[in-house]
Design an enzyme around this catalytic site. Structure first.
Site, PDB file in Angstrom:
ATOM      1  N   LYS A 179       4.125  -9.209 -20.058  1.00  0.00           N
ATOM      2  CA  LYS A 179       3.475  -8.004 -20.156  1.00  0.00           C
ATOM      3  C   LYS A 179       2.062  -8.227 -20.856  1.00  0.00           C
ATOM      4  CE  LYS A 179       5.660  -5.843 -18.580  1.00  0.00           C
ATOM      5  NZ  LYS A 179       6.960  -6.252 -17.974  1.00  0.00           N
ATOM      6  N   GLU A 227      -0.443  -9.264 -17.712  1.00  0.00           N
ATOM      7  CA  GLU A 227      -0.532  -8.423 -16.820  1.00  0.00           C
ATOM      8  C   GLU A 227      -1.299  -7.069 -17.077  1.00  0.00           C
ATOM      9  OE1 GLU A 227       3.078  -6.462 -14.740  1.00  0.00           O
ATOM     10  OE2 GLU A 227       4.401  -6.958 -16.519  1.00  0.00           O
ATOM     11  N   ARG A 268       1.359   1.992  -5.991  1.00  0.00           N
ATOM     12  CA  ARG A 268       1.663   0.865  -5.132  1.00  0.00           C
ATOM     13  C   ARG A 268       0.201  -0.122  -4.940  1.00  0.00           C
ATOM     14  NH1 ARG A 268       6.354   2.003  -2.250  1.00  0.00           N
ATOM     15  NH2 ARG A 268       5.743   0.521  -0.650  1.00  0.00           N
ATOM     16  N   GLU A 303       9.002 -12.628 -21.066  1.00  0.00           N
ATOM     17  CA  GLU A 303       8.638 -11.190 -20.874  1.00  0.00           C
ATOM     18  C   GLU A 303       7.660 -10.830 -21.556  1.00  0.00           C
ATOM     19  OE1 GLU A 303       8.881  -7.493 -19.014  1.00  0.00           O
ATOM     20  OE2 GLU A 303       9.113  -9.610 -18.353  1.00  0.00           O
ATOM     21  N   HIS A 305       6.616 -30.851 -26.555  1.00  0.00           N
ATOM     22  CA  HIS A 305       6.534 -31.663 -25.280  1.00  0.00           C
ATOM     23  C   HIS A 305       5.282 -31.304 -24.458  1.00  0.00           C
ATOM     24  CE1 HIS A 305      10.660 -33.005 -26.250  1.00  0.00           C
ATOM     25  NE2 HIS A 305      10.940 -31.742 -26.225  1.00  0.00           N
ATOM     26  N   CYS A 360       0.784  -1.243   0.108  1.00  0.00           N
ATOM     27  CA  CYS A 360      -0.107   0.176  -0.050  1.00  0.00           C
ATOM     28  C   CYS A 360       0.805   1.293   0.205  1.00  0.00           C
ATOM     29  CB  CYS A 360      -0.825  -0.193   1.249  1.00  0.00           C
ATOM     30  SG  CYS A 360      -1.602  -1.641   1.474  1.00  0.00           S
ATOM     31  N   TRP A 365      -3.757  -1.693  -1.372  1.00  0.00           N
ATOM     32  CA  TRP A 365      -3.516  -3.216  -2.230  1.00  0.00           C
ATOM     33  C   TRP A 365      -4.057  -4.095  -1.252  1.00  0.00           C
ATOM     34  CZ3 TRP A 365      -1.442  -7.925  -2.306  1.00  0.00           C
ATOM     35  CH2 TRP A 365      -1.808  -8.543  -3.555  1.00  0.00           C
ATOM     36  N   ASN A 422       0.855  -0.507   5.821  1.00  0.00           N
ATOM     37  CA  ASN A 422       1.283  -1.261   4.712  1.00  0.00           C
ATOM     38  C   ASN A 422       2.119  -2.456   5.132  1.00  0.00           C
ATOM     39  OD1 ASN A 422       2.484  -2.140   2.237  1.00  0.00           O
ATOM     40  ND2 ASN A 422       4.151  -0.697   2.446  1.00  0.00           N
ATOM     41  N   GLY A 423       1.676  -3.703   4.600  1.00  0.00           N
ATOM     42  CA  GLY A 423       2.253  -4.888   5.442  1.00  0.00           C
ATOM     43  C   GLY A 423       1.348  -5.837   5.737  1.00  0.00           C
ATOM     44  N   LYS A 466       2.890  -1.698  -8.146  1.00  0.00           N
ATOM     45  CA  LYS A 466       4.267  -1.647  -8.765  1.00  0.00           C
ATOM     46  C   LYS A 466       5.384  -2.013  -7.833  1.00  0.00           C
ATOM     47  CE  LYS A 466       7.106   0.085 -11.960  1.00  0.00           C
ATOM     48  NZ  LYS A 466       7.371  -0.625 -12.968  1.00  0.00           N
TER      49      LYS A 466
HETATM   50  C1  AGP Z   1       6.565  -6.472 -14.136  1.00  0.00           C
HETATM   51  O1  AGP Z   1       5.821  -5.511 -14.971  1.00  0.00           O
HETATM   52  C2  AGP Z   1       5.701  -6.283 -12.784  1.00  0.00           C
HETATM   53  N1  AGP Z   1       5.642  -5.048 -12.348  1.00  0.00           N
HETATM   54  C3  AGP Z   1       6.409  -7.399 -11.803  1.00  0.00           C
HETATM   55  O2  AGP Z   1       6.491  -8.614 -12.177  1.00  0.00           O
HETATM   56  C4  AGP Z   1       7.705  -6.918 -11.225  1.00  0.00           C
HETATM   57  O3  AGP Z   1       8.849  -6.849 -12.181  1.00  0.00           O
HETATM   58  C5  AGP Z   1       8.232  -7.536  -9.926  1.00  0.00           C
HETATM   59  O4  AGP Z   1       7.199  -7.190  -9.129  1.00  0.00           O
HETATM   60  C6  AGP Z   1       9.771  -7.264  -9.383  1.00  0.00           C
HETATM   61  O5  AGP Z   1       9.669  -5.867  -8.953  1.00  0.00           O
HETATM   62  P1  AGP Z   1      10.955  -5.040  -8.749  1.00  0.00           P
HETATM   63  O6  AGP Z   1      11.794  -5.135  -9.967  1.00  0.00           O
HETATM   64  O7  AGP Z   1      10.766  -3.497  -8.359  1.00  0.00           O
HETATM   65  O8  AGP Z   1      11.737  -5.773  -7.811  1.00  0.00           O
END
Ligand code: AGP
Length: 614
Positions: free
Chosen positions: A487, A490, A27, A483, A506, A2, A74, A100-101, A609
């Site tokens: 993308k 997400e 966040r 990757e 496989h 959060c 969050w 936050n936690g 994020k």
């Molecule tokens: C990627 O687009 C995501 N936001 C997520 O997978 C991110 O890469 C992951 O949470 C790691 O974050 P960081 O690089 O800030 O540690």
């Protein structure tokens, strides 16, 4: 994960808190709320939804006062509702808490409180903290002491802020596992989850460490350690101007950050390529050449997109530094107990520098005596401060939840590290000079690659309605396939998988049908023929194929174009740098598909994020 911000000073708190929440919204954006004080009166306002929804609510029902705390959520415990939004109240309006936690022992504590007749209003773990502090306040009449005592009862992680009409002149904060920073102003002070919330307020900050508690008033702040001893700390300056974190002329942060990649790479490369020795130079590794030369193995640990950059790093270090590498999901590595010999360096890769699993994996390696490095984008973040040394990406703030410029900057930085370690070992001066030449040409190659935007948009219009997509690549392209799939998943919520292309037969090839497009990464390179055979296998099963190929590669122009339904050409660069170039059209594809599906590109559902909880 959060976002928290608090203010105490002469100005009205509400507008400062709401602006700070807007900056912290990446966040978490399930709900938001504020609690302000006017002397002995508490004003609580909270709403499910975005900060904008709270802001609208506050227009009709303002929260007056020059002291206040606030939160954007969050959800970890309890759905995204008005009731579960923070702040949570303890006692008859005697305490307000934002957190936050995760409090792991909250259900035990909650049961004890309910047995004592305490009434709960939410499903959150946080509400337990409010009621416990309210109880202690009845006994001690001292907010600081009450918070201190309650912290000893909590198991889990927290970055929290507390206010009470009983001590209306102060905000009490505490940190264990989740980031918290004090913002130092003129006759006013701030508390926030990270410095971005303080842009425009102050650039003077103090980072709290784990087990520290702080008390801020309008004129002062004090920090106490676990034994409640006062600790003196250095105030640091953040060199971050507001321009960086805005969208500028772009519709979305993600699109801006995609188009910022050439400059981001120039920042990552600046001052780090040394022609004299044909090697790379890093000012912050804090390890001796002896330690670096004696390192026999590297462990790269990370999460999400950063983990995918680590997978590219494995190929780079094996090829250019001839070093064995293990790439570890931080969330698994932190609880596994692999035998690791002493000549191993652990490198944590992280954009935010606050990812809880990556922080724990780093601490685990430090505990076992391994030198640790961090490749990180956020200056002053916890992982950057706790690692023995490291490398900053200098990519500038990355606000879009889907990581883009951080990924290409991480890969470029890993290539420079492979050059550095290689030149300490087997890499010749000429090979070093060639890598430097390749790296210097990369930003312009990315500028060129970005020109595929309209072509990618056209392809997105054709395929944005599908439910599944597959991404295939080999060698350096395998992590890029992962990757690309991440993308798309997400931000567009399309189910997508990335595979080493040869793995398809496989099992996953059973997913291929006319409704499931396959993205094939077929740039010029050592495994071009192999991946083309895999492409043919999918073609034979009438799966639609979108290929990413190298410009000026005659064979691609003929062969790939004859087999694929769509071909996106990108600049031709050396194989080891292709992960940077080929990820550009994949970032754009995810962006345009998500936009066409009406998704919130910058704040995709269920994500945040910076993942600061386990
Ligand atoms: C990627 O687009 C995501 N936001 C997520 O997978 C991110 O890469 C992951 O949470 C790691 O974050 P960081 O690089 O800030 O540690």
């Amino acid at each position: 994960m959060c976002g928290i911000i608090g203010y105490v000073g002469p100005r009205e708190a509400e507008p400062i808190l709401v602006e700070g929440l807007r900056r912290l919204e990446y966040r978490g954006y399930d709900s938001a709320g504020v609690a302000t004080l006017t002397g002995k009166k508490m004003h609580l306002r909270k709403k499910a939804g975005r900060v904008a929804d709270l802001s609208k609510f506050l227009k009709d029902s303002p929260a007056p006062g020059t002291v206040g705390i606030s939160h954007t959520r969050w959800a970890t415990h309890g759905a995204a509702t008005d009731t579960n939004a923070h702040p949570h109240i303890g006692g008859p309006n005697t305490v307000a808490v934002v957190h936050n936690g995760v409090i792991e022992n909250y259900s035990t504590l909650k049961k004890q409180l309910i047995d004592q007749g305490v009434e709960f209003h939410s499903q959150t773990d946080t509400e337990v903290i409010s009621h416990l502090i309210a109880q202690k306040l009845e006994e001690t009449d001292d907010l600081v002491e009450s918070v201190r005592q309650v912290l000893t009862m909590l198991k889990g992680t927290y970055g929290l802020a507390v206010v009470s009409p009983k001590n209306p002149e102060m905000i009490v904060g505490a940190r264990l596992g989740s980031p918290l920073v004090i913002g130092v102003g003129e006759n006013e002070n701030f508390l926030a989850s990270d410095p971005t919330a303080l842009i425009g307020c102050t650039q003077r900050v103090v980072y709290l460490k784990d087990h520290q508690l702080c008390v801020i008033t309008d004129t002062d702040f004090h920090i106490y350690d676990e034994d409640h001893e006062k600790v003196s700390v250095a105030v640091q300056n953040i060199d971050w101007d507001t321009g960086d974190a805005s969208k500028g002329d772009y519709e979305h942060h993600m699109l801006k950050e995609i188009f910022e990649q050439p400059e981001a790479l120039e920042n990552a490369l600046r001052g780090r390529l040394v022609d004299a020795d044909n090697t790379a130079l890093f000012g912050g590794l804090n390890l001796t050449n002896r330690q670096l030369r004696r390192a026999e193995r590297l462990i790269l640990t990370a999460c999400g997109t950063s983990y995918h950059a680590g997978l590219v790093g494995e190929y780079l270090f094996e090829e250019y530094a001839r070093m064995p590498v293990e790439v570890e999901y931080a969330s698994e590595f932190r609880y596994r107990n692999p035998p690791i010999d002493q000549h191993t360096i652990c490198i944590a890769i992280t954009q935010s520098g606050e990812t809880a699993d990556t922080l724990a994996a780093l601490r685990e390696s430090k505990r076992k005596g391994h030198p640790t490095l961090a490749i990180c984008n956020v200056v002053g973040s916890t992982i950057a401060r706790e690692a023995d040394g490291g490398v900053y990406l200098h990519a500038g703030p990355e606000v879009g939840v889907a990581s883009t410029k951080a990924f290409t900057s991480q890969v470029t930085t890993l290539a420079m590290l492979a050059l550095f370690f290689g030149r300490l070992r087997h890499l010749s001066s000429l090979q070093g000079a060639k890598m430097i030449e390749d790296l210097r040409a990369l930003p312009d190659a990315v500028r060129q690659a970005l020109k595929c935007n309209d072509e990618v948009k056209r392809i997105a219009e054709k395929y944005h309605g599908v439910s599944n997509m597959l991404f295939m690549g080999r060698q350096y392209m395998y992590p890029v396939a992962l990757e690309g799939a991440l993308k798309l998943k997400e931000i567009s919520y399309i189910h997508a998988e990335g595979y080493p292309a040869a793995e398809m037969k496989h099992g996953p090839i059973a997913l291929v049908d006319e409704e499931t497009p396959s993205i094939f990464l077929t740039p010029r390179g050592s495994v071009f023929d192999k991946v083309m055979s895999n492409l043919e296998e999918v073609k034979a099963r009438r799966g639609p194929i979108i290929a990413i190929a190298s410009e000026g590669d005659a064979r691609a122009a003929d062969y790939v174009a004859s087999k694929a339904d769509e071909v996106i050409f990108v600049p031709d660069v050396p194989e080891y740098l292709q992960p940077v170039i080929t990820s550009i059209p994949l970032q754009l594809l995810a962006y345009h598909v998500a936009l066409l599906r009406g998704c919130d590109v910058d704040k995709p559902r269920n994500l945040a994020k910076s993942v600061t909880v386990e």
